[in-house]
Structure formats: structure tokens, C-alpha cells
Scaffold this active site. Structure first.
Site, PDB file in Angstrom:
ATOM      1  N   SER A 155       1.061  -0.923   0.132  1.00 48.28           N
ATOM      2  CA  SER A 155      -0.277  -0.203  -0.237  1.00 48.28           C
ATOM      3  C   SER A 155       0.589   1.161   0.093  1.00 48.28           C
ATOM      4  O   SER A 155       1.605   0.893  -1.098  1.00 48.28           O
ATOM      5  CB  SER A 155      -1.040  -0.126   0.902  1.00 48.28           C
ATOM      6  OG  SER A 155      -2.271   0.858   1.039  1.00 48.28           O
ATOM      7  N   LYS A 207     -22.511  18.565   7.656  1.00 43.55           N
ATOM      8  CA  LYS A 207     -21.648  18.374   9.703  1.00 43.55           C
ATOM      9  C   LYS A 207     -20.940  16.950   9.735  1.00 43.55           C
ATOM     10  O   LYS A 207     -20.501  16.728  10.488  1.00 43.55           O
ATOM     11  CB  LYS A 207     -22.151  19.171  10.524  1.00 43.55           C
ATOM     12  CG  LYS A 207     -21.193  19.418  11.335  1.00 43.55           C
ATOM     13  CD  LYS A 207     -20.269  20.375  10.288  1.00 43.55           C
ATOM     14  CE  LYS A 207     -19.052  20.994  11.677  1.00 43.55           C
ATOM     15  NZ  LYS A 207     -17.892  21.117  11.281  1.00 43.55           N
TER      16      LYS A 207
END
Length: 288
Positions: A155, A207
Site C-alpha cells: 500500500s 456536518k
């Protein structure tokens, strides 16, 4: 170290990671075992991960990497984080900040004829990874830059390795996992079963997206997936550029990991060799 676990949890959940899934699962299990679900997100006062007390050697002005036969050897070990505040691996982690400093120092050191990244890492944070890979890639040509895996570069660690001129992997070492993962925690059910209700007052419809105390909405999932897709494509394009591969071929790997020779066949490595044999090959190339 116990007081640092909540801060580590905050860096592992709800953010994109270029990290081998098996390592992510181990870290999650360790955090849950040490803290319990209810404490994973109770970090208290904000303290940035990596603000550790450094050794006197870390504060020294001399270089933090080993130079052997004119070759700078820079260790890249454990989980990779954006800012560790140390020039060396510390507490099972390596910071992109330390790698960058050491790399540029070695690159500008006239006594250094070549640079080796000594890598054994499952990957880590996306933040800072691709900027560092670009820095290494743009530095090619002045002096040889080799990634010598000892044993794995998965990765984010592979993104860094791919920026080097040459990549060696041992027979039992691994490459790949070119993908992105984001773990969105949902502890709302556990809180409810514990008799706890969390009321969220918010301004802005999005939010509270990804809040661990709320079930993940369809809209939030789609938005986070789009972010992961964008970063994943950046990862694919970066490796394709670095390794001179087609982006479609890299994407077709679907974040597969490869063992030894299989990584060579996939175009992710240049030689299968133990680190000492790879180092001897580098020294031999410097003499020609």
C-alpha cells in the site's frame, strides 16, 4: 503508551488509509482490546499523533541514516504516518517527515553516491504519502535510488517504493495492495444497548456525516466512497507513472498483494533478491 491509543484510533477511523487490510484489522483489534469500544473515540485534549519525546540522538544535528560504502540507507519500517517528529522509526512507526528529511539530506550529500530505502511496512496514512512519492520520483537521475524490501512494501509503502529507480523483493517478501481503505465506525447500537443516547445539534446537513454515534447514511456513504475512489485513482496513476505501466493494468490488480516472483511478473519489482544480495548488486553497478 496507553494515553496515546485514543489518538491513534482517531487517525485510523473515518479517514482514507493506504494500509494493508490485514494490518488494519490487527490494529483495530488491538485498540478495541486495550480500550474497549466506548473509549476508542474519547481522546480528551487534542494531541497530534507523533508528538513523542525524542531521544537525544534524534535531536542531534548529524545525519540520522547509515552510510555504507557510499550508500545512504534510510529505514522505512512499520506503519507510516504523516508527522512523527523523528528522523528514525519510532514506536513501530515511520514518519513521512523523517523519510523526506533524510532523503533530501542524502540526495544533497556529496559523500553519498546512492540512496537505499530499506522498507518493511504494511503502509499507513494517505496524508503526505503521494507528495513524498513525487519528491523521490522527481529526484531520479542524479544518483541511483533503490528500494530494497526487507520483507514487504504494501500500500502506502509500495507507493514510496515505486518512486525509486529499482525495487528488489525477497522470495518471501510482498508487494502491491495498491488501493485505499476507509473504516467508518458505527457504535450507535452499542451506545443504545448501554442506555446512552447522543443528541447531535448541527449546522449544515452534512456536518455529522461519518459520526461514530450515528448510523452511516446512504448519502454519506456515497460521498466517502467518492473520496476513496479519487485517492485510489491517484494511487493507481502514481504507480503507473513511476513503474511505466498502464494505469488500467495497475487498476486491474484490484489491490492484490504479490509474493516474491509474482510481484516481478506483475511489474511491481525489478529483481527477486535478499537485501544483502540486492545491496551487492547496487555496489557492483556503482563501479561500472
Amino acid at each position: 503508551m496507553h494515553h496515546r491509543f485514543p489518538h491513534l484510533a482517531q487517525r485510523m477511523f473515518n479517514v482514507p488509509l493506504a494500509l494493508h487490510p490485514a494490518k488494519a484489522e490487527i490494529v483495530m483489534a488491538a485498540l478495541a482490546d486495550r480500550l474497549g469500544i466506548a473509549h476508542l473515540f474519547n481522546a480528551g485534549a487534542p494531541v497530534a499523533l507523533g508528538n513523542f519525546e525524542m531521544d537525544e540522538d534524534d535531536r542531534a544535528e548529524d545525519r540520522a541514516y547509515l552510510v555504507q560504502n557510499g550508500v545512504a540507507i534510510i529505514p522505512v519500517e512499520g506503519c507510516l504516518v504523516q508527522k512523527l517528529g523523528s528522523l528514525r522509526p519510532y514506536s513501530g512507526m515511520t514518519g513521512y517527515d523523517g523519510i523526506r528529511y533524510n532523503f533530501l539530506d542524502a540526495w544533497n550529500d556529496d559523500d553519498v553516491k546512492a540512496i537505499v530505502l530499506d522498507i518493511d511496512s504494511p503502509g499507513g496514512e494517505v496524508a503526505g504519502c503521494f507528495d513524498l512519492a513525487d519528491t523521490i520520483f522527481r529526484a531520479r537521475g542524479r544518483k541511483p535510488i533503490w528500494a530494497m524490501l526487507n520483507e514487504n512494501a504494501f500500500s502506502a509503502a509500495y507507493a514510496i517504493a515505486s518512486a525509486c529507480d529499482q525495487i528488489s523483493v525477497p522470495r518471501t517478501g510482498g508487494t502491491g495492495s495498491i488501493g485505499v481503505i476507509s473504516m467508518i465506525a458505527d457504535i450507535s447500537k452499542a451506545l443504545s444497548e448501554g442506555g446512552i443516547t447522543v443528541n447531535i445539534i448541527q449546522f449544515g446537513a452534512r456536518k455529522a456525516d461519518g459520526s461514530e454515534v450515528l448510523p452511516l447514511s446512504t448519502e454519506a456513504r456515497a460521498r466517502f466512497q467518492a473520496d476513496v475512489n479519487t485517492i485510489g485513482q491517484l494511487f493507481v496513476n502514481t504507480v503507473a507513472r513511476n513503474r511505466k505501466l498502464k494505469a488500467s493494468a495497475v487498476a486491474a490488480q484490484q489491490a492484490t498483494t504479490y509474493l516474491g516472483q509474482d510481484g516481478l511478473r506483475a511489474g511491481l519489482a525489478d529483481m527477486v533478491a535478499a537485501p544483502d544480495a540486492a545491496f551487492r548488486a547496487l555496489l557492483k553497478s556503482l563501479k561500472t
